[in-house]
Scaffold this motif. Structure first.
Motif, PDB file in Angstrom:
ATOM      1  N   GLY A  62      12.398 -32.783 -12.328  1.00 45.86           N
ATOM      2  CA  GLY A  62      13.795 -33.114 -12.086  1.00 45.86           C
ATOM      3  C   GLY A  62      14.334 -32.479 -10.832  1.00 45.86           C
ATOM      4  O   GLY A  62      15.118 -33.062 -10.103  1.00 45.86           O
ATOM      5  N   ALA A  63      13.890 -31.247 -10.552  1.00 44.45           N
ATOM      6  CA  ALA A  63      14.454 -30.545  -9.406  1.00 44.45           C
ATOM      7  C   ALA A  63      13.851 -31.045  -8.097  1.00 44.45           C
ATOM      8  O   ALA A  63      14.471 -30.950  -7.050  1.00 44.45           O
ATOM      9  CB  ALA A  63      14.247 -29.045  -9.546  1.00 44.45           C
ATOM     10  N   GLY A  64      12.626 -31.590  -8.157  1.00 44.82           N
ATOM     11  CA  GLY A  64      12.038 -32.195  -6.972  1.00 44.82           C
ATOM     12  C   GLY A  64      11.610 -31.222  -5.904  1.00 44.82           C
ATOM     13  O   GLY A  64      11.641 -31.523  -4.718  1.00 44.82           O
ATOM     14  N   SER A 293      21.372 -36.269 -17.500  1.00 41.24           N
ATOM     15  CA  SER A 293      22.188 -35.299 -16.770  1.00 41.24           C
ATOM     16  C   SER A 293      22.621 -35.797 -15.404  1.00 41.24           C
ATOM     17  O   SER A 293      23.380 -35.139 -14.717  1.00 41.24           O
ATOM     18  CB  SER A 293      21.412 -33.987 -16.607  1.00 41.24           C
ATOM     19  N   THR A 294      22.126 -36.977 -15.006  1.00 38.15           N
ATOM     20  CA  THR A 294      22.446 -37.426 -13.651  1.00 38.15           C
ATOM     21  C   THR A 294      23.682 -38.330 -13.677  1.00 38.15           C
ATOM     22  O   THR A 294      23.856 -39.121 -14.602  1.00 38.15           O
ATOM     23  CB  THR A 294      21.253 -38.178 -13.030  1.00 38.15           C
ATOM     24  N   ASP A 307      14.210 -42.471  -4.447  1.00 36.95           N
ATOM     25  CA  ASP A 307      13.578 -41.199  -4.116  1.00 36.95           C
ATOM     26  C   ASP A 307      14.657 -40.116  -4.134  1.00 36.95           C
ATOM     27  O   ASP A 307      15.839 -40.425  -4.252  1.00 36.95           O
ATOM     28  CB  ASP A 307      12.806 -41.258  -2.794  1.00 36.95           C
ATOM     29  N   PHE A 308      14.214 -38.872  -4.044  1.00 40.67           N
ATOM     30  CA  PHE A 308      15.151 -37.763  -4.230  1.00 40.67           C
ATOM     31  C   PHE A 308      16.320 -37.844  -3.252  1.00 40.67           C
ATOM     32  O   PHE A 308      17.467 -37.619  -3.603  1.00 40.67           O
ATOM     33  CB  PHE A 308      14.419 -36.423  -4.065  1.00 40.67           C
ATOM     34  N   ASP A 309      16.005 -38.227  -2.011  1.00 42.82           N
ATOM     35  CA  ASP A 309      17.030 -38.180  -0.976  1.00 42.82           C
ATOM     36  C   ASP A 309      18.012 -39.345  -1.069  1.00 42.82           C
ATOM     37  O   ASP A 309      19.222 -39.153  -0.948  1.00 42.82           O
ATOM     38  CB  ASP A 309      16.352 -38.157   0.399  1.00 42.82           C
ATOM     39  N   GLN A 310      17.493 -40.543  -1.317  1.00 39.91           N
ATOM     40  CA  GLN A 310      18.385 -41.711  -1.332  1.00 39.91           C
ATOM     41  C   GLN A 310      19.312 -41.692  -2.546  1.00 39.91           C
ATOM     42  O   GLN A 310      20.491 -42.032  -2.453  1.00 39.91           O
ATOM     43  CB  GLN A 310      17.565 -43.004  -1.308  1.00 39.91           C
ATOM     44  N   MET A 317      21.276 -38.249  -8.863  1.00 37.38           N
ATOM     45  CA  MET A 317      20.017 -37.538  -8.672  1.00 37.38           C
ATOM     46  C   MET A 317      18.868 -38.334  -9.263  1.00 37.38           C
ATOM     47  O   MET A 317      19.040 -39.027 -10.261  1.00 37.38           O
ATOM     48  CB  MET A 317      20.089 -36.172  -9.350  1.00 37.38           C
ATOM     49  N   LEU A 318      17.687 -38.170  -8.632  1.00 37.17           N
ATOM     50  CA  LEU A 318      16.504 -38.863  -9.147  1.00 37.17           C
ATOM     51  C   LEU A 318      16.046 -38.246 -10.466  1.00 37.17           C
ATOM     52  O   LEU A 318      15.498 -38.909 -11.334  1.00 37.17           O
ATOM     53  CB  LEU A 318      15.377 -38.800  -8.112  1.00 37.17           C
ATOM     54  N   GLY A 319      16.291 -36.955 -10.601  1.00 42.34           N
ATOM     55  CA  GLY A 319      16.058 -36.256 -11.870  1.00 42.34           C
ATOM     56  C   GLY A 319      14.656 -36.449 -12.399  1.00 42.34           C
ATOM     57  O   GLY A 319      13.663 -36.327 -11.671  1.00 42.34           O
TER      58      GLY A 319
END
Lengths: 437, 774, 177
Positions: A62-64, A293-294, A307-310, A317-319
C-alpha cells in the motif's frame, strides 16, 4: 474455491502459475520454479539488491516504497540476527490478491523470501498469514515442509553452504497487524500495536534485529524480477512504477476478480473492459481505487493510469490494489458508515486521535444514516476527520480520515439528503437499515 | 554525548545530543504538554499532545520521541499546534464523563488544565458516551473507566517502575480498558503508584476518594514515619474540631530522594494518627490501681516528683530510660541529655534493631565511606548482601530497580533466600543461612564468577542487612575497605533507628558513638555519671529484681518485646510516653499521650545517614510532642530548662553560653544565624530546632548543610567522623539486636493501629490463598 | 511432573505435543502465544480460564499478559460459540453484493441474532470484518472454510452441509463413483 478470471490485457507474472497445480513442488519446478534463487546464489547479494532497485518494484502492501531501497537499508554487519518478514496479513477491505498467491503459488513466496534473505544476509524468514487464512496457512506449511525436504531450506540451501529457515505464522484477527511494526509485535506474541519509529525495522525490527518486511505479493514478484531481469520487468510499467500488479476488482462489476495488469493501466478501462462494466447495466457512482482507506473517485476522475503517481495526482492512492466499484443504487452514507465502522473496529486504541476519532465518526455516521443527523454533523465530521489526518501514531488514523473527508466533500449533497428525518433515499425493501452497534 | 545546539521558538538551546526534545524544552522552561510521557518510563507517543513542528518535516512530530540534533529548528507553539492539541482534547472529552464536580482529581487534573489552556470549550460531541461502572480493585485502588484517557502511565509505573506488572490492557480501540491482574482484583504490592501517576481521576485511592476537594487541604512536606528509608511525603491536611487530620499522603512535588515514589505504608498508612485508640489524655494510676485520666499538670507533677524522689534517695542508677526508634533526633538527643544530666543515669537504651554501633566502630577513622540513598540511584555497581529491600526498604528497592533499568547499573545479590530483586541482578550468589559471616572470606577466594565480576568492578556500594551484627559487620566492612573505592550502607528498621543510635541512646555510648569513657567527651554535660549504664534487657531484669525504682519509656514497647510478666514490674514506677496504650503503657503509673511524627517538627536520620526535616502536619488536641513532654517533665523537676534547651532570641541569659566554655553563647549564635538567614528565632524551649545547633556542635558527623536541610532536602551525615573506639561491652553482644522485619504492610505498633494497612494485609492474604488454591 | 506433559494438559495429547514443539520453534518462546491461543480455541471452543492458565504456564508469562494479548485479537473469544461458527463478512465489497441479505438469512434460518448460538450448540452466527474474499463476494467463513459468491437462497444448503456432514460425504462418494 475462489474463481479465477482472465483477460487478454493481463500480463501474468505473479499469477502465471495460478490454477496450474504449482502447490506441488515438482509442478512448481516444472514451471521454472527455484531457478531465480539459484541465479541469485550465483550472483551474490549486491547484485540482487541492485536488480531489485533497477526493477522499480514498489511495495505492494500500500505504501509503495521501493523494495530494493528497503533492502539496501539493512546494515551489512549486525550483532543481532537479521530477519525477512513476509506480510500476508492481507486485511484491507477490497483486497484479496495474497489469498490467491498463497492458494496457487506458495513456493513463489518461499523462493522470494529466500532471495530476500540472500540479499540482506538473513538466515531466517517468517511468513505471517492472517488468522482467517487457515487453509492457506496449511498450504504454506506443506510447501515449506517440501522445500525443507528438498534441501531448498535448512542449514545448506541448494548445497550452497548458505543457511535459510522459514517459519510460518498465523495471526488471530487484527487489521492493524498489517502495519509492519505491529506485525512484528504480533509475531513476538504481543498486542498488535505499532512501534515508535525511528528506529525503522531495517535497523531494529523483529526481536531487535534488522528486518526486511515486504508484502506477500512483493515477495512473490521477486523471483519473476530475477528471472526476467530488472530492465524487462521495469519496462512493463510506467516510469518509477515497475512491472505488473494484481488488481482486485470487486463490487458492482460484471466480472469481479483478481487481474494482473501492468502498472499504469487505465482505471476506466479496467472497470469497463477488463471487469466487464457495471453490473446489470447500471451507472457508475464512485470508485474506491486502492482499498477502503483510499479516497473515493467520481466517475469523471477515473480516466487515469493505475500507478502510485497518477492515482496520487488524482487525489487518491493506489494503496493495496483493491478497486471497489460502486453503482448508482448505493447509498454513499451507508458505504461511508461501513468503511468507518471497520476502522473503529480495527483501531488498536493506542493513540487518542485514532481511538476516539474513529469511534466518534462511527457513532455520528450511524446516527446520521439512521435519519437523526443535523446540519452541524456534516461540519463536525469533516472537522473531526481533518483533525485526525496526520496526527495519529500510525497510518490507520489517516486510513479512516481520508475516505471520510472525500465522501463528505464529493457527496455532500447525498449527506444533506439524509437530513431532517428524510429516510435514506436508497433504502430497499427487505433490507434492514444498516445500524452499527 | 556531546552537546548540540538547536532552536526552539527562536531560542537557541543546548543539550546533549540524543536528549528528548520534551526534556530539553522543559529544562529550558518551555512547557510542552503531554499525557502519556512520564519521565523515566518507556516512551509511548500515544497521546499526541506534545506535537511540535520541526523544520523541513512534513508532519507534526511528537516531542517525547524526537531526539535533538545539531541545527534542528522547532516551533512548539503556533495556531497549527494549538489546534492539534485542542482537537485531541476535544476527542478525549468526547467520551469523558465530565463529572469534574465529584471527581477526586478535580482541581488537580491534567486533563482539566489542558482543556483550560487550549480552550476546548465547545463540545461538538452529541453521541452517547461509553459507560462502565466503577470498580474497586483493592482496598487501596478504585478504577473509573469512563474517566480514563488511556495514557498507560499506570501500566508502565506498575510494570517498569515497580516490577509488579499487575496492570494490563484488554480489548482494543475505544473498548480498550485498563485491567488488574486477578479478575477485577489487584494482586500486587498496593503501592498506589498507579493512582499517583494517573493524570486524571480514573484511578482513585480508597482512603482519599470523595473525602475532600484538593483546595480544601493544606499541604505539608515532611518525612514518612514508617521504614528506615525516610521518604519525603506531602501530607494533605484539613482542619477538624480537635486539630487537623491527614486525608492524603503523596509526593507529587517530587521533592526528596524518593521523587514521586511512596509505598503502601507511606501512602496509606498514615491513618494510625486518627485511630480511635489514640491516647489523648494523660493517665495516672489511682489509689485503686487503675489508670484514670488526669490533667497534664497533674500527671507531670506526679511523674516528676517520683523521678526526683528516686534520684535523690537512691541515685540515678536506680532510674532507667528507654528511647524510641521513631522519635526525632532532637527528642532522642534531649532524652539522653535529660537522662545523663538531670536523672544522672547512664541507664539508657533503645530497642535496637540494627547494630549501628558496630558499623560506626568498623568505619571509625575512615572518610567518605558511607553511602547516602542518593548514591544508590547513581552507583555503577552495587552489592546487596542479605536483606529484602522490596519488603523492608521499598524506596531502596525502587532506586535499585530504577538505576538498573535506566542507567544499566550492575546489581550483585548474595542472600540465603531468593528475593524479588534477583530479577534485576546481574549475578546472584546463594548463601547458606549461616553463610553471611564467612562471606568476606568467600569473596576473597574469588573463584566463583560472582566474586570475579565483583572484583572487576571499579567502584562498589555495599548494602547489607540485619543478618550482619557485631563482628560480621566489622569483617564485611574490613573486606570492603581492603578492596577500596567502596561505600557502605546498613539496612535497618524504623524511621529513626539510626537517629536513636546516632543520638547516643546507649548505656555506654554518647551521641555520635563517643565512648562514655572517652576522656573529655561531652565535658559540658554537668555531673554526667562516668560509668556505663545498663542495657535494655539489663534494665528490665533489674526492674524485675526490684533494683530499678523508675523507668521512663518514650515511644517504645519493651514489655511486649521481652514478653515480661506483668507482676514483675510492680515495684518499678513506670512513666510511658506513647501514642497508644501499649502493653508497656498498660503497666505504667503515668501515661503521657505523645504526638506522632506527623504532628511535630524536628529532624530524622534514615538508615543511610541522610538527615531530613520533619514538619508538623496534623494536630490532635490533648497530645504533646515528646520534646515538649521532656522539657515540661524537667521543668516540673525544678530544672532550669535552658540548661537542656538553649532557646530565646538572645539566649535566656549570657551565661548559658559561657557555661559551655569556648563555644560562648550557644543560643546567641543560634539567634544570629537565624536572623542572618531570615528565619524565626527560637523563642520557645519547646522548639526542637533550638537544640539543632548543639547537636551539630557536639555530635560527630552531624555537620549539616542547613540551607539544604531547611529547604527540605536530605543532607548526608558522616558516621565516619566518629572518634576511635575503645571496645566496649555493648558491642560484643549482638543478641541485643532484634530486627523488626516489618514488611510492606506492617509497621510495628503503628501498623497495628492502621486500618488501611490491616485491610491491605487481609486483601493480599486473600489473594495469596486464591493463588495457592489454583 | 511438568504440566506441559500430555498427562497434565487439558488439551488432547496431539495438541499438547504440538504445543511442546511450538514453544521450541521460535527464537523467542513468546512468539508461540498467538498460534497457541488459536489452536487451543479450535479444540476447546473458546479461551476458558483454564486454557488461559495453561497457555500462560507453557509460554512462561502471566495470565494477565495472555489476556492482554488475547483480548486484542478479534478471532479469539472468551465464551463458547457454536460448533460451526458462521462468520459473515459485511465489509464494503461484500455489502455491495448483498452480504447483509445473506447475514439476515442466516439469522432467520437459525433463529438467532448477532453472535447468537443455536440451542443445540451447533451453529452460531456473527458479522465479521473483511475476510479477504472481496472478489468473490459476498463471502463467509464457517469456522475456517470459505464459502463465496453467496446469495441468500444458498444459505439453507450451506447449513445442511454442516448439519449432515456424513450424508454429504456419502453423496460425494456416490458422485465420485
Amino acid at each position: 474455491m475462489p474463481r479465477l478470471v482472465s483477460h487478454p490485457d493481463e500480463i501474468k507474472l505473479v499469477s502465471r502459475r495460478f490454477g496450474m497445480g504449482a502447490t506441488n513442488i515438482d509442478r512448481y519446478l516444472e514451471l521454472g520454479g527455484y531457478e531465480a534463487v539459484k541465479k541469485c546464489l550465483a550472483q551474490g547479494p549486491e547484485w540482487i539488491v541492485e536488480e531489485m532497485k533497477a526493477s522499480g518494484l514498489r511495495g505492494r502492501g500500500g505504501a509503495g516504497f521501493s523494495a530494493g531501497m528497503k533492502w539496501s537499508f539493512v546494515p551489512k554487519q549486525s550483532a543481532k540476527p537479521k530477519y525477512i518478514l513476509v506480510n500476508g496479513d492481507e486485511s484491507e477491505p477490497g483486497t484479496c490478491k495474497d489469498h490467491l498467491i498463497f492458494l496457487h503459488d506458495p513456493h513463489a513466496v518461499i523462493e522470494g523470501t529466500i532471495i530476500a534473505g540472500l540479499a540482506v544476509g538473513a538466515k531466517m524468514g517468517f511468513i505471517y498469514l492472517r488468522g482467517e487464512y487457515r487453509y492457506l496457512l496449511e498450504i504454506m506449511e506443506r510447501a515449506v515442509a517440501d522445500a525443507y525436504d528438498r534441501g531448498y531450506l535448512g542449514k545448506n540451501i541448494f548445497g550452497s553452504g548458505n543457511e535459510f529457515q522459514i517459519i510460518t505464522q498465523t495471526g488471530a484477527g487484527a487489521y492493524e497487524v498489517g502495519e509492519e511494526s505491529a506485525l512484528m509485535e504480533s509475531l513476538e506474541g504481543k498486542r498488535g500495536v505499532p512501534r515508535i519509529k525511528p528506529p525503522f525495522p531495517a535497523v531494529v525490527g523483529l526481536y531487535g534485529g534488522p528486518t526486511v518486511i515486504n508484502n506477500a505479493e512483493t515477495i512473490a514478484t521477486v523471483p519473476q524480477v530475477i528471472t526476467m531481469g530488472a530492465q524487462a520487468y521495469a519496462a512493463l510499467g510506467t516510469p518509477r512504477n515497475g512491472g505488473t500488479r494484481l488488481f482486485c476488482i470487486s463490487g458492482h462489476v460484471e466480472r469481479p476478480g483478481v487481474y494482473e495488469l501492468p502498472m499504469g493501466y487505465n482505471l476506466k478501462k479496467m472497470i469497463y473492459e477488463v471487469a466487464g462494466g457495471i453490473r446489470g447495466g447500471r451507472k457508475l457512482k464512485a470508485v474506491v481505487p486502492g482499498g477502503s482507506s483510499t479516497p473515493v473517485l467520481l466517475p469523471e476522475e477515473i480516466d487515469i493510469g493505475m500507478d502510485f503517481d497518477q492515482v496520487g495526482k488524482a487525489g487518491s492512492m493506489l494503496g493495496s490494489g483493491g478497486v471497489v466499484v460502486i453503482d448508482d443504487q448505493t447509498c454513499i452514507v451507508e458505504f461511508a458508515l461501513r468503511t468507518i465502522s471497520f476502522y473503529a473496529h480495527e483501531s488498536c486504541g493506542w493513540c487518542i486521535p485514532c481511538r476516539e476519532g474513529t469511534d466518534w465518526l462511527k457513532k455520528s455516521l450511524t446516527r446520521f444514516h439512521a435519519g437523526f443527523g443535523t446540519d452541524a454533523d456534516i461540519g463536525n465530521m469533516q472537522y473531526l476527520a481533518e483533525n485526525m489526518l496526520g496526527r495519529t501514531f500510525c497510518p490507520l488514523g489517516d486510513a479512516a480520515a481520508m475516505p471520510t473527508i472525500a465522501f463528505l466533500k464529493k457527496f455532500r449533497k447525498e449527506f444533506e439528503d439524509h437530513l431532517n428525518g428524510t429516510p435514506c433515499p436508497f433504502a430497499r425493501e427487505g433490507v434492514p437499515q444498516l445500524t452499527v452497534v | 554525548m556531546p552537546d548540540v545546539t538547536f532552536t526552539v521558538d527562536g531560542k537557541k538551546l543546548t543539550a546533549p545530543a540524543g536528549t528528548l526534545l520534551i526534556d530539553a524544552c522543559r529544562k529550558a522552561g518551555i512547557e510542552i504538554p503531554a499525557f502519556c510521557y512520564y519521565p523515566g518510563l518507556s516512551l509511548q507517543a500515544a497521546c499526541r499532545m506534545c506535537v511540535v513542528r520541526q523544520e523541513k518535516v512534513p508532519k507534526l512530530q511528537t516531542a517525547c520521541t524526537t531526539t535533538v540534533a545539531e541545527g534542528q529548528v522547532f516551533i512548539t507553539e503556533s495556531p497549527e499546534i494549538a489546534q492539534a492539541r485542542k482537537a485531541t482534547i476535544e476527542l478525549l472529552l468526547g467520551n469523558h464523563p465530565l463529572d469534574c464536580p465529584v471527581c477526586d482529581a478535580g482541581g488537580e487534573c491534567e486533563l482539566q488544565d489542558m482543556t483550560f489552556k487550549y480552550g476546548a470549550g465547545e463540545s461538538h460531541y452529541v453521541e452517547v458516551k461509553h459507560h462502565r461502572d466503577e470498580q474497586q480493585w483493592s482496598p487501596a485502588v478504585f478504577y473509573d473507566r469512563p474517566r480514563c484517557i488511556l495514557c498507560y502511565r499506570c501500566i508502565r509505573m506498575c510494570g517498569e517502575g515497580m516490577d509488579v506488572w499487575a496492570l494490563g490492557i484488554h480489548n482494543r480501540g475505544a473498548n480498550s480498558v485498563i485491567v488488574p491482574n486477578d479478575h477485577q482484583q489487584l494482586d500486587c504490592e498496593q503501592c498506589g503508584m498507579c493512582i499517583d501517576v494517573c493524570p486524571v481521576g480514573a484511578l482513585t485511592s480508597g482512603s482519599y476518594r470523595y473525602k475532600t476537594r484538593p483546595w480544601e487541604m493544606s499541604h505539608v512536606s515532611t518525612v514518612c514515619t514508617h521504614c528506615a528509608d525516610g521518604c519525603k511525603v506531602t501530607l494533605g491536611v484539613r482542619s477538624t474540631n480537635d486539630g487537623a487530620e491527614i486525608v492524603r499522603a503523596d509526593n507529587r512535588d517530587k521533592s526528596g530522594i524518593n521523587n514521586d515514589f511512596l509505598c503502601a505504608k507511606g501512602r496509606f498508612g498514615f491513618d494510625f494518627v486518627e485511630s480511635p485508640d489514640r491516647l489523648t489524655q494523660p493517665l495516672v494510676r489511682n489509689a485503686a490501681g487503675k489508670l484514670e485520666p488526669a490533667t497534664w499538670e497533674h500527671a507531670l507533677r506526679v511523674a516528676a516528683a517520683k523521678l526526683k524522689e528516686i534520684r535523690d534517695a537512691r541515685g540515678g542508677a536506680a532510674i532507667g530510660v528507654i528511647g524510641s526508634d521513631r522519635t526525632t533526633n532532637e527528642e532522642n538527643y534531649l532524652l539522653q541529655k535529660f537522662a545523663r544530666t538531670v536523672l544522672q543515669t547512664n541507664n539508657i537504651d533503645h530497642e535496637r534493631t540494627t547494630d549501628y554501633a558496630a558499623f560506626a566502630h568498623a568505619l571509625a577513622g575512615t572518610a567518605g565511606k558511607t553511602a547516602s540513598l542518593r548514591d544508590i540511584s547513581s552507583a555503577c555497581a552495587i552489592l546487596l548482601v542479605g536483606g529484602n529491600p522490596t519488603e523492608e526498604h521499598p524506596l531502596l528497592a525502587w532506586l535499585l530497580r530504577t538505576n538498573v533499568r535506566l542507567n544499566r547499573a550492575r546489581l550483585y545479590i548474595a542472600n540465603s533466600k531468593p528475593i524479588k530483586l534477583d530479577r534485576q541482578a546481574k549475578a546472584t550468589q546463594e548463601l547458606p543461612p549461616d553463610g553471611f559471616k564467612s562471606l568476606a572470606a568467600f569473596l576473597d577466594q574469588g573463584t566463583s564468577d560472582f566474586s570475579k565480576s565483583l572484583q572487576a568492578e571499579e567502584s562498589l556500594v555495599v548494602l547489607f542487612g540485619e543478618e550482619f551484627r557485631g563482628e560480621a559487620v566489622e569483617n564485611l566492612v574490613a573486606w570492603g575497605l581492603k578492596r577500596g573505592n567502596v561505600r557502605f550502607a546498613y539496612l535497618g528498621d524504623h524511621s529513626n533507628s539510626r537517629g536513636a543510635a546516632d543520638m547516643g541512646l546507649f548505656p555506654d555510648l554518647l551521641p555520635g558513638y563517643v565512648p562514655i569513657e572517652a576522656p573529655g567527651a561531652f565535658a559540658e554535660y554537668p555531673n554526667r555519671p562516668a560509668a556505663p549504664g545498663k542495657t535494655l534487657p539489663q534494665m528490665l531484669e533489674a526492674a524485675s529484681n526490684g533494683e530499678l525504682g523508675a523507668l521512663l519509656v518514650v515511644g517504645a514497647n519493651p514489655v511486649s518485646r521481652a514478653k515480661l510478666d506483668h507482676a514483675a514490674l510492680k515495684n518499678t514506677f513506670i512513666i510511658v510516653q506513647d501514642l497508644f496504650l501499649t502493653e508497656t503503657a498498660a503497666l505504667a503509673d503515668v501515661v503521657l499521650p505523645a504526638a506522632s511524627l506527623y504532628e511535630k517538627s524536628g529532624t530524622v536520620t534514615n538508615t543511610y545517614g541522610d538527615i531530613q526535616m520533619v514538619r508538623k502536619a496534623a494536630d490532635r488536641a490533648g497530645v504533646k510532642p515528646d520534646f515538649e513532654i521532656l522539657v515540661r517533665l524537667a521543668g516540673a523537676m525544678g530544672v532550669d530548662v535552658s540548661t537542656l534547651v538553649p532557646f530565646g532570641k538572645r539566649g535566656t541569659t549570657g551565661d548559658l553560653g559561657q557555661s559551655r566554655g569556648a563555644q560562648a553563647g550557644e543560643a546567641d549564635r543560634h539567634a544570629v544565624w537565624l536572623e542572618a538567614n531570615n528565619l524565626e528565632p527560637k523563642l520557645s524551649p519547646f522548639d526542637p530546632l533550638a537544640l539543632l545547633d548543639e547537636i551539630e556542635r557536639l555530635v560527630p558527623g552531624y555537620t549539616l548543610d542547613r540551607i539544604n536541610l531547611f529547604a527540605g532536602n536530605d543532607v548526608h551525615t558522616k558516621l565516619e567522623a566518629t572518634p576511635g573506639f575503645v571496645p566496649v561491652q555493648a558491642l560484643s553482644n549482638p543478641d541485643l539486636i532484634v530486627p523488626a522485619h516489618d514488611t510492606l504492610f506492617t509497621s510495628g505498633t503503628l501498623g497495628q493501629y492502621s486500618t488501611a494497612l490491616k485491610q491491605l494485609t487481609q486483601h493480599q492474604a486473600k489473594e495469596l490463598a486464591e493463588t495457592a488454591a489454583d | 511432573m511438568s504440566p506441559t506433559s500430555e498427562t497434565m494438559s487439558l488439551f488432547s495429547p496431539a495438541l499438547a505435543r504440538r504445543f511442546d514443539a511450538l514453544v521450541e520453534k521460535y527464537p523467542v518462546k513468546r512468539s508461540a502465544l498467538i498460534p497457541m491461543l488459536l489452536y487451543a480455541q479450535d479444540e476447546v471452543g473458546y479461551l476458558s480460564d483454564a486454557v488461559v492458565a495453561e497457555v500462560a504456564q507453557r509460554i512462561g508469562i502471566t495470565e494477565l499478559e495472555v489476556r492482554n494479548v488475547a483480548t486484542y485479537y478479534s478471532m479469539l473469544r472468551f465464551k463458547p460459540a457454536g460448533k460451526f461458527n458462521i462468520q459473515v463478512c459485511t465489509n464494503i465489497s461484500c455489502m455491495l453484493r448483498g452480504a447483509y441479505e445473506v447475514y439476515e438469512r442466516f439469522q432467520e434460518e437459525l433463529g438467532v441474532g448477532p453472535k447468537g448460538v443455536t440451542s443445540d450448540g451447533l451453529f452460531s452466527v456473527e458479522e465479521v470484518e473483511c475476510i479477504g474474499a472481496c472478489c468473490w463476494a459476498p463471502a463467509i467463513q464457517v469456522n475456517y472454510d470459505f464459502h463465496d459468491d453467496l446469495k441468500p437462497d444458498l444459505v439453507p444448503g450451506i447449513l445442511d452441509q454442516y448439519r449432515n456432514p456424513i450424508q454429504d460425504q456419502e453423496k460425494d462418494q456416490e458422485k465420485n463413483a
